[in-house]
Design an enzyme around this catalytic site. Structure first.
Site, PDB file in Angstrom:
ATOM      1  N   ASP A   1      29.382 -56.746 -18.553  1.00 19.26           N
ATOM      2  CA  ASP A   1      30.578 -57.623 -18.598  1.00 19.26           C
ATOM      3  C   ASP A   1      30.549 -58.135 -20.256  1.00 19.26           C
ATOM      4  OD1 ASP A   1      32.586 -59.201 -16.438  1.00 19.26           O
ATOM      5  OD2 ASP A   1      31.919 -60.587 -17.932  1.00 19.26           O
TER       6      ASP A   1
ATOM      7  N   TYR B   1      38.184 -65.592 -22.528  1.00 18.22           N
ATOM      8  CA  TYR B   1      39.220 -64.649 -22.385  1.00 18.22           C
ATOM      9  C   TYR B   1      40.395 -64.952 -23.290  1.00 18.22           C
ATOM     10  CZ  TYR B   1      36.727 -63.170 -18.199  1.00 18.22           C
ATOM     11  OH  TYR B   1      35.905 -62.711 -17.367  1.00 18.22           O
TER      12      TYR B   1
ATOM     13  N   HIS C   1      29.360 -54.230 -10.185  1.00 14.06           N
ATOM     14  CA  HIS C   1      29.444 -54.860 -11.520  1.00 14.06           C
ATOM     15  C   HIS C   1      28.378 -55.844 -11.782  1.00 14.06           C
ATOM     16  CE1 HIS C   1      31.873 -56.621 -14.662  1.00 14.06           C
ATOM     17  NE2 HIS C   1      31.473 -57.761 -14.306  1.00 14.06           N
TER      18      HIS C   1
END
Ligand SMILES: *[C@@H]1O[C@H](CO)[C@@H](O)[C@H](O)[C@H]1NC(C)=O
Length: 471
Positions: free
Chosen positions: A222, A368, A425
């Site tokens: 990630d 983000y 993930h």
């Protein structure tokens, strides 16, 4: 039909050639001071740290869990396809407020040594776990291991002992350094704009130097993967090897090839794995379904941050949903979201607790926004090639599949590319044994090549490992 196909094909190849990227220089990476003014006086020492949440914080949490509003019932037979099932959420909240025992969980999280040190104005929290090699001749390699969103250092609790315990067939073992990202958990958040993954790479490189390591291995998934990729691109003299469980080659040159692959998959991906990329429509729709959060966090992190951080219910539902569908897309059709297939409720709640007790959801979401700024996206930083030895561990349910051939543009020294049999993930959290084995294998390979190169007296053996690869 064939005419159109041929035109698209030729066009795509033309575009691919056009976008071929030449060598790029490492950009200017200033040692920005990210903290509040008062931290200007902060010492550079490494202070022992342990988690000690005041009882008042836990009492307040339990009060909020008890006084929560009625949840809206899910639609008939919807399972988790409209988002997390509130029927299941109700069970989780019940468990959290009656069975989950923070004092026990806190003691477990304090089992491994933790520290705090101030870097570029931010207090950075990290685990530093040394192996016991007192009666051995083992080499110890420092391994910087980095988590992502919506995770935390909780994800590494099971893999830490696997990495720091010597193995009979290996002449090395790891000392694990696992920091919390700035603005996540116990690491302080920036007070000014611009702390994107490349800037975090600078902070964590400085963390390793402060610990006395100028040569180390890196691992991440990630955001952790983006950050270890940047560290490897910017500071190749410090990085012995880079292991990622989410290799991303975001090179413009690879885009047209993805289109070409939609017509002739075998040009882009081995036939065995073609269904992980194609049909494009299926994979695009999964990505769209799973990345709505990203758009809102990239554009309005403080709005979603205030909303999610306002209640433990909001925080839990927003985060838990990801641990279902990112672990396995099929889990959304199950009433329980498959949540307990790979995790215990305790460890899922530990992760949520780190966001709750530190009130760090908003600052975590801002990462983000920093990644998707014009300044960052236009910088070309993501296109810098990585020349150190790289391993990509590919887990079957990862959100996006990157074929080896396209990753080579970004990772010029890709020496291991394994398709793991299980997992999604959150590899370290879900499949710690598979991931630890893959890391050990990679480091063995790198060290063996290095030994051979040294024996041949090759100059620069430390830096360049250009052995024909075994892939
Ligand atoms: C939580 O765990 C601690 C330590 O094991 C124990 O002393 C305490 O009674 C537990 N609390 C509850 C509410 O079960």
């Amino acid at each position: 039909m064939w005419k159109t196909t041929t035109v698209i094909f030729v066009l795509a190849i033309g575009i691919a050639l056009l976008f071929r990227t030449g060598p790029k220089d490492v950009p200017d990476l200033p040692e920005t001071f990210w903290g509040p003014e008062r931290n200007k006086e902060a010492s550079k020492e490494i202070r022992p740290f342990s988690i000690a949440v005041p009882k008042s914080v836990i009492d307040d949490l339990n009060e909020r869990l008890k006084n929560r509003r009625e949840l809206v019932e899910p639609l008939e037979d919807a399972a988790w396809t409209y988002g997390m099932s509130t029927t299941y959420l109700k069970d989780v909240l019940e468990y959290w407020s009656t069975k989950y025992n923070w004092s026990e969980r806190q003691a477990l999280l304090n089992k491994y040594p933790q520290y705090m040190t101030n870097i570029q104005g931010l207090d950075i929290h990290f685990y530093r776990v040394k192996p016991d090699v007192s009666r051995t001749k083992l080499k110890v390699f420092p391994l910087l291991i980095i988590h992502g969103w919506p995770g935390s250092v909780v994800e590494f609790q099971k893999i830490i002992p696997l990495l720091t315990t010597p193995r009979p067939d290996k002449d090395f073992v790891f000392e694990v350094i696992a920091p919390s990202l700035p603005g996540y958990g116990f690491s302080q958040a920036a007070v000014r704009q611009g702390l994107a993954p490349p800037q975090i790479a600078v902070i964590f490189k400085n963390l390793m130097l402060r610990l006395g390591y100028d040569k180390f291995y890196v691992q991440g998934g990630d955001w952790g993967s983006a950050i270890v990729t940047h560290i490897s691109a910017f500071f190749p003299d410090n990085v012995l090897g880079c292991h990622s469980n989410m290799c991303m080659g975001v090179m413009k040159s690879s885009m047209p090839w993805r289109m070409i692959g939609a017509l002739v998959p075998s040009l882009v991906v081995e036939s065995e794995y073609a269904n992980r990329m194609y049909p494009l429509g299926y994979h695009m729709s999964r990505i769209i379904e799973e990345t709505g959060y990203m758009h809102i966090q990239a554009s309005k992190p403080d709005t979603i941050g205030a909303a999610v951080a306002a209640s433990p219910v909001a925080l839990a539902v927003y985060i838990l949903e990801k641990f279902s569908t990112w672990t396995n897309p099929e889990y959304r059709f199950r009433a329980d979201g498959g949540l307990l297939e790979k995790y215990t409720l305790d460890e899922l709640l530990d992760n949520i607790m780190l966001y709750w007790i530190t009130n760090s959801f908003t600052t975590s979401a801002r990462l983000y926004a920093e990644q998707f700024t014009k300044a960052h996206m236009g910088s070309g930083i993501d296109e810098l090639p990585v020349d150190v030895p790289v391993a990509c561990a590919v887990f079957p349910y990862e959100l996006a599949y990157q074929p080896k051939n396209l990753l080579r543009d970004k990772f010029t020294n890709l020496i291991q590319f394994n398709h793991l049999p299980r997992g999604g993930h959150f590899a370290a959290f879900e499949e710690p044994v598979l991931l630890a084995d893959d890391i050990f294998d990679f480091v063995s390979t790198v060290e063996n090549i290095r030994k051979k190169n040294n024996a041949k007296n090759m100059p620069n053996a430390e830096k360049k490992i250009k052995e024909p690869t075994k892939i």
